[in-house]
Motif scaffolding. Sequence first.
Motif, short mmCIF file in Angstrom:
data_model
loop_
_atom_site.label_atom_id
_atom_site.label_comp_id
_atom_site.label_asym_id
_atom_site.label_seq_id
_atom_site.Cartn_x
_atom_site.Cartn_y
_atom_site.Cartn_z
N ARG A 273 -1.08 6.34 3.26
CA ARG A 273 -0.72 4.99 2.83
C ARG A 273 -0.88 4.85 1.32
O ARG A 273 -0.10 4.20 0.65
CB ARG A 273 -1.62 3.96 3.53
CG ARG A 273 -1.22 3.71 4.97
CD ARG A 273 -2.03 2.57 5.55
NE ARG A 273 -3.42 2.97 5.77
CZ ARG A 273 -4.03 2.94 6.95
NH1 ARG A 273 -3.37 2.53 8.02
NH2 ARG A 273 -5.27 3.30 7.08
N MET A 274 -1.95 5.47 0.82
CA MET A 274 -2.25 5.36 -0.59
C MET A 274 -1.13 5.90 -1.46
O MET A 274 -0.80 5.33 -2.50
CB MET A 274 -3.53 6.15 -0.86
CG MET A 274 -4.05 6.08 -2.26
SD MET A 274 -5.44 7.21 -2.43
CE MET A 274 -4.63 8.77 -2.07
N GLY A 275 -0.52 7.01 -1.03
CA GLY A 275 0.51 7.66 -1.82
C GLY A 275 1.64 6.72 -2.21
O GLY A 275 2.20 6.81 -3.30
N LYS A 276 1.94 5.80 -1.33
CA LYS A 276 3.08 4.89 -1.56
C LYS A 276 2.82 3.91 -2.68
O LYS A 276 3.75 3.40 -3.29
CB LYS A 276 3.36 4.08 -0.29
CG LYS A 276 3.73 4.94 0.88
CD LYS A 276 3.82 4.12 2.17
CE LYS A 276 3.91 5.10 3.32
NZ LYS A 276 3.41 4.58 4.58
N VAL A 277 1.56 3.62 -2.93
CA VAL A 277 1.26 2.56 -3.90
C VAL A 277 0.57 3.09 -5.15
O VAL A 277 0.08 2.33 -5.96
CB VAL A 277 0.39 1.46 -3.25
CG1 VAL A 277 1.17 0.75 -2.17
CG2 VAL A 277 -0.90 2.03 -2.69
N LEU A 278 0.52 4.38 -5.28
CA LEU A 278 -0.04 4.97 -6.50
C LEU A 278 0.78 4.50 -7.70
O LEU A 278 1.92 4.08 -7.54
CB LEU A 278 0.02 6.50 -6.42
CG LEU A 278 -1.07 7.15 -5.59
CD1 LEU A 278 -0.80 8.64 -5.43
CD2 LEU A 278 -2.43 6.94 -6.23
N LYS B 276 -8.44 1.44 -6.17
CA LYS B 276 -8.77 2.09 -7.44
C LYS B 276 -7.58 2.78 -8.06
O LYS B 276 -7.55 3.00 -9.26
CB LYS B 276 -9.86 3.14 -7.20
CG LYS B 276 -11.14 2.55 -6.68
CD LYS B 276 -12.12 3.65 -6.26
CE LYS B 276 -13.24 2.99 -5.48
NZ LYS B 276 -13.91 3.88 -4.55
N VAL B 277 -6.63 3.19 -7.23
CA VAL B 277 -5.53 4.00 -7.75
C VAL B 277 -4.20 3.27 -7.72
O VAL B 277 -3.15 3.87 -7.93
CB VAL B 277 -5.42 5.33 -6.97
CG1 VAL B 277 -6.65 6.17 -7.21
CG2 VAL B 277 -5.22 5.07 -5.49
N PRO B 281 -5.08 -1.04 -11.31
CA PRO B 281 -6.31 -0.98 -10.51
C PRO B 281 -6.79 -2.37 -10.13
O PRO B 281 -6.79 -3.29 -10.95
CB PRO B 281 -7.29 -0.26 -11.44
CG PRO B 281 -6.42 0.61 -12.29
CD PRO B 281 -5.17 -0.20 -12.52
N LEU B 282 -7.17 -2.50 -8.88
CA LEU B 282 -7.40 -3.82 -8.28
C LEU B 282 -8.85 -4.27 -8.37
O LEU B 282 -9.76 -3.56 -7.93
CB LEU B 282 -6.97 -3.76 -6.81
CG LEU B 282 -7.17 -5.02 -5.97
CD1 LEU B 282 -6.22 -6.12 -6.45
CD2 LEU B 282 -6.97 -4.71 -4.50
N SER B 283 -9.06 -5.47 -8.88
CA SER B 283 -10.39 -6.08 -8.80
C SER B 283 -10.64 -6.44 -7.34
O SER B 283 -9.76 -6.94 -6.66
CB SER B 283 -10.44 -7.35 -9.65
OG SER B 283 -10.35 -7.02 -11.01
#
Lengths: 329, 329
Positions: A273-278, B276-277, B281-283
Amino acid sequence: MNISEFAKEAGVSVSAVSRYFNDGYLSDDKRALIEAALERTGYMPSYSARTIRTKVTKLVGVILPKLSSESISRVTEGISEVLSAEGFELLLVNTANDYKREITSLELFRQNRVDGVILLASVFTDTHRALLSKMRVPTVIVGQQLKGFNCVCHNDLGAAYSMTKLMLDKGAKRPAFIGANQDDVAAGRDRRRGFEKAVTEAGITVDPKMCEIAKFSMDSGYEKAKLLLSGRKKPDCIFCATDNIAAGVMQYCRETDISIPGDLMIGGVGDSRMGKVLYVPLSSVHLHYKTAGREGANMLLSEMKSGSEVHRILQLEYDIVERESTKRG
Amino acid sequence: MNISEFAKEAGVSVSAVSRYFNDGYLSDDKRALIEAALERTGYMPSYSARTIRTKVTKLVGVILPKLSSESISRVTEGISEVLSAEGFELLLVNTANDYKREITSLELFRQNRVDGVILLASVFTDTHRALLSKMRVPTVIVGQQLKGFNCVCHNDLGAAYSMTKLMLDKGAKRPAFIGANQDDVAAGRDRRRGFEKAVTEAGITVDPKMCEIAKFSMDSGYEKAKLLLSGRKKPDCIFCATDNIAAGVMQYCRETDISIPGDLMIGGVGDSRMGKVLYVPLSSVHLHYKTAGREGANMLLSEMKSGSEVHRILQLEYDIVERESTKRG
DNA sequence: CTGAAAGCGCTAACAA
DNA sequence: TTGTTAGCGCTTTCAG
């Protein structure tokens, strides 16, 4: 309250009660009597007493190295989905990446307590193999391929090959690799081989200086990126064995103003999931984790039903998901 | 092989074997005899037979709404860490967000099968409450606060309040809110109240048109962001009840060239790895999920030991983690 | 310290 | 269909 007290309360015999709970023959009168008493008392038969007679626990042991990993929790979700539909519960052991706990859990499950075992391990030692061949309950390994055992695994080599080839086809000339522990055959060794195969096929010699081994973490990816990108021979693409590693690489690039994909292409594996929003969306390889869990559970189920000793290996394919991190030209 | 066969094999009595496994009195000779036979045969006592006598299963039932969520898996990891150190295994039920399965699992665990229950639910109905008060095994609720039961929860109101206040203090005048299902007291209602409290305290009237309810997903956050940001009164900050929702909002802003934090500040809750990524970067607010799991397990442990009926509520505090998405001025 | 024996709550074979 | 009863493998008195 036990079955005989309950039978008395309901005004029927113990066997009638037992039959009620086990799809046995039962007249409608008795059934009604039992149901009424059930309503009154809330009686429930004891699992352990049943197990002691039937040798069936309706429990499947699941051994996994950690819980808070997207891929592992997806696999577990697939397992849970299939098994709970069949009335099984999961006895979960989180080994916290401790090989010893894998062994002790296998030992624990070896004799009784569960009807079957699903093992998600990353590294197999001889002790593992020895124990696995002594298991007296059906066992399935998910995520790794181990000769002579039931396995559901991914095409890790193919996944790494295709991702690397994608970047090479876009003109990368100095490919780098950040991989995982080589004792982990799937995520470590096979993904490295896939990378090397693609590089070699492109007529490029694999340069060991361009290959690093990281932990399964962003921080580790960051460190290895720093190593690779501050040397004199700078890579123009990095294949990362996991999306987490790739995210770390990207962090480093952002801090050092390395432009992606302009200066450097990055590819990962896992399609997290993270990869999509990097900050630059990550090209990755989708592996069918949930399906792997489902298929592993199905394999275990049929093993438990048949009691057969035929070993099967199921390899699942993958899908390339291209995003900005490799979109050049 | 059962205990009497094994006893014969070892040349000792059945009770000697039983004592060996239960820390009973035993001479060194017998102990040696038994250990030798153990080596030879690999005998292990049957759990269910033991349970039928002792009424102890060494199993804790854990009911959770899904597995593949970072927060839930962190809680579970905390639970697992503490309980396995005490020799308990986890009997995991993944209800896949199905209230009915929560009920049936609670029912299943009510009488026997497990020594204790940990429940991670999001919404409590009357059926839940009724069943919970009829539980005959110690039960602890993690992540929600339910009067009259053992709970470990977070300060959701405070977390939302502080995050919102942070943005207001930086000069935001038109705060918006994207929250979760209001039947979920912790993540839904309390976080909304925290938002409203901060807004009101800043002398601003809460505008219902600036408040949306989303699902726990990025996509849903994206949709709600579109709604809020394409109206005529545009917010200059959005408080999101979860990091996932915030990530969706950010996606939308990126596509529509809304600058963060310049045009819009964004704050989330949960301090997920993803935050974080993100491209900005999100508070976020760090909630101590793993600690919550650990403390829930500890509470259950002491409940199981004492058998007491005192209800305790433990609320864990939070930490604000400020990153770029709110760094203005 | 030790062993014999009585159950724990249930299922299933057997006889009715 | 039914009810009686003999175990399943273990723990735990109780008497030695």
